[in-house]
Motif scaffolding. Structure first.
Motif, PDB file in Angstrom:
ATOM      1  N   TYR A  57       0.701  -1.198   0.088  1.00 43.42           N
ATOM      2  CA  TYR A  57       0.003   0.141   0.104  1.00 43.42           C
ATOM      3  C   TYR A  57       1.280   0.529  -0.205  1.00 43.42           C
ATOM      4  CZ  TYR A  57       0.889  -0.140   5.044  1.00 43.42           C
ATOM      5  OH  TYR A  57       1.415   0.327   5.944  1.00 43.42           O
ATOM      6  N   SER A  58       0.458   2.645  -0.213  1.00 45.32           N
ATOM      7  CA  SER A  58       0.900   3.626  -0.362  1.00 45.32           C
ATOM      8  C   SER A  58       0.394   4.598   0.937  1.00 45.32           C
ATOM      9  CB  SER A  58       0.406   4.643  -1.392  1.00 45.32           C
ATOM     10  OG  SER A  58      -0.547   4.732  -2.073  1.00 45.32           O
ATOM     11  N   ASP A  66      -6.640   8.204   8.804  1.00 41.92           N
ATOM     12  CA  ASP A  66      -7.804   8.254   9.376  1.00 41.92           C
ATOM     13  C   ASP A  66      -7.727   6.083   9.090  1.00 41.92           C
ATOM     14  OD1 ASP A  66      -8.498   6.628   7.095  1.00 41.92           O
ATOM     15  OD2 ASP A  66      -9.992   7.953   6.024  1.00 41.92           O
ATOM     16  N   GLU A  67      -9.434   6.170  10.120  1.00 43.86           N
ATOM     17  CA  GLU A  67      -9.095   4.949  10.813  1.00 43.86           C
ATOM     18  C   GLU A  67      -9.394   3.923   9.142  1.00 43.86           C
ATOM     19  OE1 GLU A  67     -12.666   3.892  12.167  1.00 43.86           O
ATOM     20  OE2 GLU A  67     -12.785   5.130  14.120  1.00 43.86           O
ATOM     21  N   GLY A  68      -9.271   4.054   8.497  1.00 41.74           N
ATOM     22  CA  GLY A  68      -9.328   2.752   6.605  1.00 41.74           C
ATOM     23  C   GLY A  68      -7.559   2.833   6.790  1.00 41.74           C
ATOM     24  N   PHE A  69      -7.284   3.797   7.000  1.00 38.67           N
ATOM     25  CA  PHE A  69      -5.854   3.543   6.988  1.00 38.67           C
ATOM     26  C   PHE A  69      -4.703   2.695   7.791  1.00 38.67           C
ATOM     27  CE2 PHE A  69      -0.871   5.219   6.982  1.00 38.67           C
ATOM     28  CZ  PHE A  69      -1.247   4.528   6.467  1.00 38.67           C
ATOM     29  N   LYS A  74      -2.966  -2.802  10.008  1.00 37.69           N
ATOM     30  CA  LYS A  74      -3.053  -3.199  10.953  1.00 37.69           C
ATOM     31  C   LYS A  74      -3.314  -4.135  10.295  1.00 37.69           C
ATOM     32  CE  LYS A  74      -6.687  -5.261  14.509  1.00 37.69           C
ATOM     33  NZ  LYS A  74      -5.963  -6.955  14.172  1.00 37.69           N
ATOM     34  N   ASN A  75      -4.212  -4.644   8.933  1.00 36.09           N
ATOM     35  CA  ASN A  75      -3.712  -5.907   8.458  1.00 36.09           C
ATOM     36  C   ASN A  75      -2.915  -6.327   7.502  1.00 36.09           C
ATOM     37  OD1 ASN A  75      -6.506  -6.170   8.755  1.00 36.09           O
ATOM     38  ND2 ASN A  75      -7.216  -5.251   6.776  1.00 36.09           N
ATOM     39  N   ASP A  76      -1.911  -5.031   7.418  1.00 36.25           N
ATOM     40  CA  ASP A  76      -0.547  -5.499   6.380  1.00 36.25           C
ATOM     41  C   ASP A  76       0.478  -5.604   8.230  1.00 36.25           C
ATOM     42  OD1 ASP A  76       1.699  -5.383   4.927  1.00 36.25           O
ATOM     43  OD2 ASP A  76       2.405  -3.637   5.785  1.00 36.25           O
TER      44      ASP A  76
END
Length: 177
Positions: A57-58, A66-69, A74-76
């Motif tokens: 991801y960049s 934000d929460e999405g990022f 976190k997933n990474d």
């Protein structure tokens, strides 16, 4: 530290320890309990960290985090639990979770309040009725919390818990009228 985390570390369950560490920062972005947990895990699990792999991801400018990022990071981290990714995740949590950290600080500084005495339902006057909407909100919150726990979705669990607490507060308000 939670007993479940200590047992995971002591039994060598690296996967469970890693997830608990990354989730702990979501629950408390201040990192107080996280630091204690990390120190304990590092002392007992020599294989806690893996070699860092390039992220897929960049990274946007910090003001766009934000929460999405945060969940992308976190997933990474959850799939490549390296020292570098954990440090970056902590940095993102510090920014994204700043308001939650401030709320937690305020809550800790507030003096403990005396809980009101709650009468059993059987002793309520006929005037004290709980509205169906309050019961629906409370039940919905409980269901969301249970589903979040079963599915392993921290955000859903937290959201469900918040709705559950809100529903209980509505029910209390209804009974006091």
């Amino acid at each position: 530290m939670k007993q479940e985390f200590i047992q995971a570390v002591d039994s060598g369950n690296v996967g469970k320890a890693r997830i608990a560490l990354s989730n702990e920062l979501l629950l408390d972005p201040r990192g107080k309990t996280f630091t204690e947990m990390l120190t304990y895990a590092k002392s007992k699990l020599p294989n806690l960290f893996v070699e860092n792999k390039e992220a897929n991801y960049s990274v946007p400018p910090q003001e766009c985090w934000d929460e999405g990022f945060m969940f992308v990071v976190k997933n990474d981290l959850d799939s490549n639990f390296s020292i570098e990714k954990l440090a970056f995740y902590q940095a993102v949590i510090e920014i994204v979770g700043k308001s939650k950290a401030e709320e937690l600080e305020k809550a800790e500084k507030m003096p403990a309040t005396v809980e009101p005495e709650i009468q059993p339902v059987g002793k309520l006057n006929k005037d004290h009725k709980v509205k169906p909407s309050s019961i629906t909100v409370t039940t919905g919150g409980a269901i969301l919390t249970i589903v979040g726990i079963c599915a392993g979705k921290t955000l859903l669990t937290i959201l469900g818990g918040a709705v559950l607490v809100g529903g209980v507060m509505l029910m209390l308000k209804d009974t006091r009228k």
